[in-house]
Every structure is written in C-alpha cells, then in structure tokens.
Design an enzyme around this catalytic site. Sequence first.
Site, PDB file in Angstrom:
ATOM      1  N   GLY A  12       0.857  -1.193   0.000  1.00 51.57           N
ATOM      2  CA  GLY A  12       0.000   0.000   0.000  1.00 51.57           C
ATOM      3  C   GLY A  12       0.891   1.240   0.000  1.00 51.57           C
ATOM      4  CG  LEU A  17      -1.449   4.756   7.049  1.00 50.78           C
ATOM      5  CD1 LEU A  17      -2.229   5.548   8.086  1.00 50.78           C
ATOM      6  CD2 LEU A  17      -1.418   3.285   7.413  1.00 50.78           C
ATOM      7  NE  ARG A  46      -3.771  -2.284  -5.828  1.00 52.39           N
ATOM      8  CZ  ARG A  46      -4.949  -2.256  -5.222  1.00 52.39           C
ATOM      9  NH1 ARG A  46      -5.845  -3.176  -5.489  1.00 52.39           N
ATOM     10  NH2 ARG A  46      -5.244  -1.299  -4.359  1.00 52.39           N
ATOM     11  CE  LYS A 152      -9.954   1.887  13.067  1.00 54.08           C
ATOM     12  NZ  LYS A 152     -10.290   3.186  12.490  1.00 54.08           N
ATOM     13  CG  HIS A 182      -3.676   6.315  15.282  1.00 53.89           C
ATOM     14  ND1 HIS A 182      -4.897   5.830  14.890  1.00 53.89           N
ATOM     15  CD2 HIS A 182      -3.818   7.659  15.344  1.00 53.89           C
ATOM     16  CE1 HIS A 182      -5.733   6.829  14.718  1.00 53.89           C
ATOM     17  NE2 HIS A 182      -5.101   7.966  14.985  1.00 53.89           N
ATOM     18  CD  GLU A 220     -12.328  12.245  13.786  1.00 52.95           C
ATOM     19  OE1 GLU A 220     -11.418  12.361  12.956  1.00 52.95           O
ATOM     20  OE2 GLU A 220     -13.099  11.275  13.831  1.00 52.95           O
ATOM     21  CG  HIS A 244      -9.082   4.803  17.949  1.00 47.73           C
ATOM     22  ND1 HIS A 244      -7.973   4.035  17.680  1.00 47.73           N
ATOM     23  CD2 HIS A 244      -9.483   5.303  16.746  1.00 47.73           C
ATOM     24  CE1 HIS A 244      -7.702   4.088  16.376  1.00 47.73           C
ATOM     25  NE2 HIS A 244      -8.611   4.837  15.794  1.00 47.73           N
ATOM     26  CE  LYS A 339      -7.698  15.776  14.963  1.00 51.57           C
ATOM     27  NZ  LYS A 339      -8.323  14.501  14.611  1.00 51.57           N
TER      28      LYS A 339
END
Length: 481
Positions: A12, A17, A46, A152, A182, A220, A244, A339
């Site tokens: 990935g 990320l 890919r 996750k 995280h 958030e 979390h 946030k």
Amino acid sequence: TEHTKTTMLIFGGTGDLTHRKLIPALYQLEINGFLPKDFSVISIGRRDKTSDEYRSEILESTKKFSSRNFEEESYEEFSKKVSYFKLKFEDAEDYKELKNLLEQSGKDENKENSYLFYLAVSPDYFSEIVHQLENSGIRTMDSAWQRLVIEKPFGQDLSSAEKLNASISEVFEEKDIYRIDHYVAKEMIQNTHMLRFQNAIFESIWNRHHINNVQITVLEKEGVGTRGGYYDHTGALRDMVQNHLLQLLAVTAMEPPKSLDADDVRNEKVKVFEKLVPFQPDTLNEQLILGQYSGYKKEDKVSASSQTETLVATKVYIDNERWQGVPFYLLTGKALKNKTAQITIEFKKSTLYGEEKDSEPNILEIKIQPDEGITLHLNVKKPGVVDQMAMVEMDYCQSCLYLFNSPDSYEKLILDALHGDSTLFTRWDELQLTWKYVDAIFSTLGEDRTSYLESYERESNGPESLDTFIHSGARKWWYRN
Ligand code: BG6
C-alpha cells in the site's frame, strides 16, 4: 547492530496512510537517529512507476505532513533508502520476483536479515497478502525475524475478526503480529500510565471511592470527506469505539501491571475488558446515543438512506473492586464544533462541611489533542474579607513547554515494531473482547435503527439529548469547559 540488515516492506506504498503518516514518520525517525544502521524501505504498490518517481512523490508528502523540521538535504539521504516495487496483491509470480529481490539485496553473508511487513492496504487484502508471503517462500527465507504490522479495521464484528485472525495465524505467530491502534501511542496516553503509576497522590484515589465518573471524548471537526465508501459500512461504533475509545478506557482503568512488559501490560487491559458490564438491551436509551450529522447522506459514496452513526455516546461500567458503579462516558463523533480529544476524571465532591453549594468537584483533564497537557481544577478561597470560593486551574501545558511538536504516534509504533516491543499493539484477546462488547450493541439495535438515530447540525456539540445523557451521573461534559 552492525550485523543486521532490516527491510521494511510497505504494502500500500502509494496509499494515503503511507503518504500522510508512514513515510513522514520514517523520515523523522531517520533524522533523529532512531532507525537501524542498515535499513531500507520497499514501498509496494500496484501502479507502474520507477523508484525515482516514487521518491519525488513522497518528497511532496514528507514536506507537507512532517510533524517537525523538514530539510531537503537530510531528505535526500533518507530517500536513498526507499525504493518502489510493483506488485499485484493477488499475483503469485509478483511475489516470486519480490523474493528474488529480497534475496539479491540481502545476500551479504556477514549480515542477518530482518523483515517488517507493513500492511497499509484495504482489509480485503490482509489475508491474501499474508498467504502469498507464505506460498512464495518469503516467509521461510533465512532471517533473524519477520514481523507483520496490520492496520485497522481488524474485522467488522467478532466472527469476521475471528476468521481473519485464524487465517493470518496460519502464517504468523501471535507474538509476531502487531495490530495497530494509533491512539494508544499518542503522547498523552503513554503519559497517562506515568501520571497514574508514578504519582502516589493519584494512584491512591484512582477508584470508585473518590472518582464520580470518567469521560473519554474524542471529537472531530471533519466529516467523512473522501472516506464515505469505507465509513458508511463502518460507522463510529466500529471505527472509533471498538478500538480507540475502549483502549483509552483500558489505559485509564487498568490495575498496575506487574511490570512494564508487553504481556503484563496487556494482561491488565484484558482484565478490564473481561469486566465490562455487558450492554443491557432493556436500558438502551440510558446507555446509548447515536447521531448522524445533517448532510451526511449527501456525502460522496454514502447511501441516500444511510442509517450509519457518525456520533456515539455510551455509558460503560466495569464490574470490579476498583470501578463498580462508576460510569465511564464515551463520546465520539464527526463534523462537530472542534477537534479535541481528552480523558476527564470527575472526582467526588468534598462533603466535609456538608454539600457546599458553590464548591465544584475536582477535575483532572488529560488533554490528548490538539493541545497536550494536564489540567487539575481545585477549589480555593477568593482573596478578600468575605469568604468566597473560586475554582482555579493548575495547568501543565505540554505543548507550550516543548517547542517542538510531539512525535507522531506512527513514529513510536514503527520504532517499537522494529524493536520487537508489542506493548502498544493490540493483542488478539483484547480484540476479541472489545468486539464482543460492541457486537452486543449491534444486536440490540437490530437492522432498523431509525428510531435510535438522532440528527445533529454540523459544527454543533452534537444532539441535544447528550445533555440529559450526561446528567444521569455527571455534573456536565467537562471537555466543553
Ligand atoms: C481513525 C479513524 O482510526 O482515526 C478515522 O478511522 C478518524 O475515522 C481517525 O478520523 C482519528 O485519528 P486522529 O489521530 O486524527 O485523531
């Protein structure tokens, strides 16, 4: 050490990320001298591209997303360690080529090889990639260690998580599986452990005799943005609460572990999860609020009749000696006013002179983000000849004190995985128990949630019912102070 060569393979490598978190974190680790001496990164994706093209793409993201200083010069050094490899996740031939590459680059007989496989891909590929690593023979290559880091979501519910885990466990042992949460690695959560166990003044009152309630709030400002496709099948309970928020609860509630060893720490978290009072269907309204922000159904890739919750408030009890009867209020939501994330401890009011009218309970706020710090609210006498009480705040503002930003949690997590320290990673039994807890909520709700789902305005504090909800056991939502 001198005799080790460490390779991190990011599946990935062109994803969000990797660009936002992993590469900037690796860059920070590099310039701060934390990466192993002989270290390289193979970013796997890919798409067709050369390593040079890849390096210039990550240059942009490192500049943009680095938590601290960025310097072109040190970036050059760092980026030499990064290469790109094209691979289709389901193509066995591609894995054979990857194996050849690893054998070529790890040929030095004086060195032992170590491999960190990092799956920053959609969960649909977790199992596929892991089995391809096995079938291609990469897993059995001579190496000091091979570890698997998994992002996750780990499953959609207990049964899918079990399937996934069974499949992965055919290839990796539990001790080599690093499941990321995280939040646990955020600076102030690590600090919570220190605050509780290294300060006698807190540890002695950290229980139901002195604490009235605990509030864990992770709010958030952003809506779902471009992640509607993922989010609409997930919702806040799965996206935030199962992992979390329950992890933050465990860190707050756990007994002092025997040692700081990964398993001792995680054993204590598991004990908390085992004692969560199962969700009661008949008191659903007192225990749960689900909200959806207005306009959510019009977001990209979200169903026009979506019943997905973008906000959850829930009241959780822990049935053990320390916490019996103390409500833990968990609140999380998207598209809210600000946030902000914090853990708030509301202590019991002093009753020495009877219920003093204008006295407030002591409050301890552990501020996780955006500002990091600890605030303690105390009652004092206002100066003057008339006796009057005032509330004051003692403030430890970590973000004011340290002029640099705290390291991003991914720096800590990558480093720990490289060192083989799994303390901050989720063990399988933690996952099992938290899924079990959340599954019970889903089965109570059933398919049609229309009657539970409340709408709230964007940039608000959430549904108004949150106020009545908190008054069932607390003075107020303290984060709104
Ligand atoms: C992720 C969730 O795990 O955490 C996201 O999938 C959420 O939906 C994010 O936005 C919040 O993390 P942070 O570190 O930005 O508070």
